[in-house]
Design a protein around this motif. Structure first.
Motif, PDB file in Angstrom:
ATOM      1  N   LYS A   1       6.284  -0.698   1.619  1.00 55.67           N
ATOM      2  CA  LYS A   1       7.199  -0.278   2.680  1.00 55.67           C
ATOM      3  C   LYS A   1       8.064  -1.435   3.189  1.00 55.67           C
ATOM      4  N   GLY A   2       9.277  -1.064   3.576  1.00 56.82           N
ATOM      5  CA  GLY A   2      10.174  -2.009   4.229  1.00 56.82           C
ATOM      6  C   GLY A   2      11.050  -2.823   3.315  1.00 56.82           C
ATOM      7  N   HIS A   3      10.894  -2.695   1.992  1.00 59.00           N
ATOM      8  CA  HIS A   3      11.699  -3.465   1.057  1.00 59.00           C
ATOM      9  C   HIS A   3      12.940  -2.682   0.638  1.00 59.00           C
ATOM     10  N   GLN A   4      14.000  -3.415   0.322  1.00 61.61           N
ATOM     11  CA  GLN A   4      15.251  -2.787  -0.101  1.00 61.61           C
ATOM     12  C   GLN A   4      15.111  -2.184  -1.487  1.00 61.61           C
ATOM     13  N   MET A   5      15.660  -0.980  -1.646  1.00 60.04           N
ATOM     14  CA  MET A   5      15.681  -0.344  -2.954  1.00 60.04           C
ATOM     15  C   MET A   5      16.912  -0.777  -3.762  1.00 60.04           C
ATOM     16  N   THR A   6      18.018  -1.014  -3.043  1.00 54.54           N
ATOM     17  CA  THR A   6      19.288  -1.387  -3.675  1.00 54.54           C
ATOM     18  C   THR A   6      19.940  -2.491  -2.855  1.00 54.54           C
ATOM     19  N   ASN A   7      21.227  -2.764  -3.146  1.00 55.98           N
ATOM     20  CA  ASN A   7      21.935  -3.779  -2.384  1.00 55.98           C
ATOM     21  C   ASN A   7      22.351  -3.303  -0.998  1.00 55.98           C
ATOM     22  N   SER A   8      22.053  -2.064  -0.648  1.00 56.88           N
ATOM     23  CA  SER A   8      22.318  -1.557   0.694  1.00 56.88           C
ATOM     24  C   SER A   8      21.121  -1.826   1.601  1.00 56.88           C
ATOM     25  N   ILE A   9      21.363  -2.486   2.739  1.00 57.41           N
ATOM     26  CA  ILE A   9      20.266  -2.811   3.659  1.00 57.41           C
ATOM     27  C   ILE A   9      19.678  -1.555   4.296  1.00 57.41           C
ATOM     28  N   HIS A  10      20.370  -0.423   4.164  1.00 57.16           N
ATOM     29  CA  HIS A  10      19.897   0.832   4.758  1.00 57.16           C
ATOM     30  C   HIS A  10      19.005   1.617   3.795  1.00 57.16           C
ATOM     31  N   ASN A  11      19.010   1.229   2.517  1.00 56.44           N
ATOM     32  CA  ASN A  11      18.216   1.941   1.510  1.00 56.44           C
ATOM     33  C   ASN A  11      16.900   1.202   1.303  1.00 56.44           C
ATOM     34  N   VAL A  12      15.897   1.546   2.108  1.00 60.46           N
ATOM     35  CA  VAL A  12      14.617   0.831   2.069  1.00 60.46           C
ATOM     36  C   VAL A  12      13.481   1.785   1.723  1.00 60.46           C
ATOM     37  N   VAL A  13      12.371   1.196   1.273  1.00 57.14           N
ATOM     38  CA  VAL A  13      11.189   1.976   0.927  1.00 57.14           C
ATOM     39  C   VAL A  13      10.558   2.518   2.207  1.00 57.14           C
ATOM     40  N   GLU A  14      10.435   3.830   2.292  1.00 55.25           N
ATOM     41  CA  GLU A  14       9.827   4.447   3.475  1.00 55.25           C
ATOM     42  C   GLU A  14       8.410   4.915   3.208  1.00 55.25           C
ATOM     43  N   ASP A  15       8.101   5.212   1.949  1.00 51.52           N
ATOM     44  CA  ASP A  15       6.743   5.595   1.575  1.00 51.52           C
ATOM     45  C   ASP A  15       6.022   4.371   1.014  1.00 51.52           C
ATOM     46  N   GLY A  16       4.830   4.569   0.524  1.00 51.66           N
ATOM     47  CA  GLY A  16       4.106   3.470  -0.097  1.00 51.66           C
ATOM     48  C   GLY A  16       3.158   2.771   0.851  1.00 51.66           C
ATOM     49  N   VAL A  17       2.742   1.563   0.454  1.00 49.94           N
ATOM     50  CA  VAL A  17       1.701   0.821   1.158  1.00 49.94           C
ATOM     51  C   VAL A  17       2.327  -0.086   2.223  1.00 49.94           C
ATOM     52  N   GLU A  18       1.638  -0.223   3.332  1.00 48.89           N
ATOM     53  CA  GLU A  18       2.100  -1.108   4.400  1.00 48.89           C
ATOM     54  C   GLU A  18       2.006  -2.567   3.942  1.00 48.89           C
ATOM     55  N   ILE A  19       2.937  -3.389   4.402  1.00 53.07           N
ATOM     56  CA  ILE A  19       2.991  -4.795   4.005  1.00 53.07           C
ATOM     57  C   ILE A  19       1.703  -5.533   4.357  1.00 53.07           C
ATOM     58  N   ASN A  20       1.107  -5.208   5.488  1.00 54.11           N
ATOM     59  CA  ASN A  20      -0.077  -5.958   5.928  1.00 54.11           C
ATOM     60  C   ASN A  20      -1.288  -5.769   5.013  1.00 54.11           C
ATOM     61  N   GLU A  21      -1.275  -4.759   4.157  1.00 55.26           N
ATOM     62  CA  GLU A  21      -2.385  -4.555   3.221  1.00 55.26           C
ATOM     63  C   GLU A  21      -2.432  -5.650   2.150  1.00 55.26           C
ATOM     64  N   PHE A  22      -1.334  -6.415   2.034  1.00 53.50           N
ATOM     65  CA  PHE A  22      -1.239  -7.446   0.997  1.00 53.50           C
ATOM     66  C   PHE A  22      -1.430  -8.855   1.566  1.00 53.50           C
ATOM     67  N   ALA A  23      -1.838  -8.929   2.815  1.00 51.60           N
ATOM     68  CA  ALA A  23      -1.880 -10.215   3.516  1.00 51.60           C
ATOM     69  C   ALA A  23      -2.915 -11.190   2.960  1.00 51.60           C
ATOM     70  N   GLY A  24      -3.918 -10.709   2.241  1.00 53.50           N
ATOM     71  CA  GLY A  24      -4.999 -11.575   1.781  1.00 53.50           C
ATOM     72  C   GLY A  24      -4.678 -12.421   0.563  1.00 53.50           C
ATOM     73  N   TYR A  25      -3.517 -12.231  -0.030  1.00 58.79           N
ATOM     74  CA  TYR A  25      -3.172 -12.965  -1.246  1.00 58.79           C
ATOM     75  C   TYR A  25      -2.251 -14.151  -0.941  1.00 58.79           C
ATOM     76  N   LYS A  26      -2.385 -15.195  -1.752  1.00 60.55           N
ATOM     77  CA  LYS A  26      -1.460 -16.327  -1.625  1.00 60.55           C
ATOM     78  C   LYS A  26      -0.035 -15.873  -1.941  1.00 60.55           C
ATOM     79  N   ARG A  27       0.079 -15.028  -2.934  1.00 59.65           N
ATOM     80  CA  ARG A  27       1.394 -14.504  -3.319  1.00 59.65           C
ATOM     81  C   ARG A  27       1.207 -13.174  -4.038  1.00 59.65           C
ATOM     82  N   VAL A  28       2.125 -12.253  -3.800  1.00 62.50           N
ATOM     83  CA  VAL A  28       2.141 -10.958  -4.471  1.00 62.50           C
ATOM     84  C   VAL A  28       3.427 -10.864  -5.287  1.00 62.50           C
ATOM     85  N   TYR A  29       3.287 -10.561  -6.572  1.00 59.63           N
ATOM     86  CA  TYR A  29       4.446 -10.365  -7.444  1.00 59.63           C
ATOM     87  C   TYR A  29       4.417  -8.911  -7.912  1.00 59.63           C
ATOM     88  N   SER A  30       5.488  -8.186  -7.618  1.00 60.26           N
ATOM     89  CA  SER A  30       5.500  -6.757  -7.955  1.00 60.26           C
ATOM     90  C   SER A  30       6.722  -6.368  -8.767  1.00 60.26           C
TER      91      SER A  30
END
Length: 359
Positions: A161-190
């Protein structure tokens, strides 16, 4: 020891376009493989493909499958191992990862297909480094359960959630996993989102596709990430080879030296926006024909609102359909004749398009 990352290659994109098959082959042989030969250690380094090797989830064109086998066979020469995590475009069924298009690659030495989440352990200077590999998840709870497991790095194909889908700042991911669920990793590459980005204040990087594929990629820098497991540092190698998407207004072209403009558009995908009022007043055909000799593809877009974000991807080398629609709409013919002309032109356009795709 380094982990190299590539994602969303989408072999067979644009309905198995012959042009795109050759563009992708050229990218690997002229940019990616020479880079790997120069920078990678074939006895130590590993390649992670972060999903969506193929574009079509239901059927694979023979030429496209042949390209995939050819490329991965070549890549095994330069990596100790190649790990492919399954993306949503690689699976046939939306609720299962059992049947995938990438199964055709699993018989290659050193190539490993990951349909289910797993954790790889590497020993670096006596220390265990854990790398979590998470393919596209069809069950949200399974995804959350896996994310709760401890690992140093996560490599995945996910909607966050919260990431841009395209070059438009208004087109963002609304579904999916919350960002805080990935907080335990040094880095996440998706993988999954083609628009490469590192959201400020997070540990998440969407590596993006390795080359621009649509207008949504305009101005989005493409390239390859490489993680050094010994130092924890990452490098980004920009793709300076593949064609890019460019947009110009007709007035911009008229105000510059054409020789310089031709250099800028050479080999690229170019949109030229022309106000409808120009169509009847000025003869721009000669300019357009000159530009088309340099561009990989040129689309003339009759447009008065100043943007092209909502214009769907076109399959022809020239966007003559939009031009014809505008010309007919602005003509002095009666409405009945306008409708007949438009229907006839659309039928002819589709017929020509189908013939082109069958070549």
């Amino acid at each position: 020891m380094k982990i190299w990352m590539i994602s969303d290659t989408h072999l067979g994109c644009r309905t198995n376009s012959v042009m795109w098959i050759e563009l992708i082959r050229s990218y690997f042989y002229e940019f990616f493989i020479p880079l790997i030969k120069k920078e990678a250690n074939p006895k130590e380094d590993i390649l992670y493909h972060l999903g969506d090797v193929f574009d079509n989830r239901q059927s694979i064109n023979i030429a496209v499958q042949n390209l995939a086998i050819e490329l991965f066979d070549e890549l095994t020469k330069y990596f100790k191992e190649i790990h492919i995590i399954v993306g949503n475009h690689d699976i046939m069924k939306k609720n299962s990862t059992d049947i995938t298009s990438v199964d055709c690659l699993k018989y290659m030495p050193k190539v490993y297909i990951h349909k289910h989440s797993t954790i790889k352990e590497y020993i670096i200077d006596g220390k265990v480094i854990k790398c979590a590999l998470m393919p596209w998840q069809v069950d949200e709870q399974e995804e959350l359960d896996f994310l709760s497991k401890k690992a140093d790095y996560l490599f995945c194909h996910a909607e966050i959630k919260g990431h841009q889908m395209t070059n438009s700042i208004h087109n963002v991911v609304e579904d999916g996993v919350e960002i805080n669920e990935f907080a335990g990793y040094k880095r996440v590459y998706s993988g999954h989102i083609h628009y490469g980005q590192h959201k400020v204040g997070t540990n998440i990087i969407y590596v993006g596709n390795p080359y621009q594929m649509t207008r949504s990629d305009i101005s989005n820098t493409k390239g390859i990430y490489c993680l050094d497991l010994t130092t924890g540092k990452e490098n980004f190698y920009e793709n300076t080879y593949s064609p890019v998407f460019l947009k110009f207004y007709i007035d911009e072209i008229l105000d510059v030296e054409l020789s310089e403009f031709f250099k800028k558009i050479k080999g690229n995908f170019v949109d030229i926006l022309v106000p409808s009022s120009y169509m009847g007043k000025y003869d721009i055909n000669k300019l357009i024909l000159l530009c088309s000799e340099y561009a990989n593809r040129l689309d003339v877009i009759v447009n008065d609102d100043g943007g092209i974000d909502d214009i769907e991807e076109m399959q022809s080398d020239f966007n003559i359909l939009n031009i014809a629609k505008t010309y007919i709409a602005n003509s002095t013919y009666d409405d009945e004749l306008k409708e007949k002309l438009l229907n006839s032109f659309i039928a002819l356009y589709n017929e020509c398009l189908n013939e082109q795709q069958n070549i």
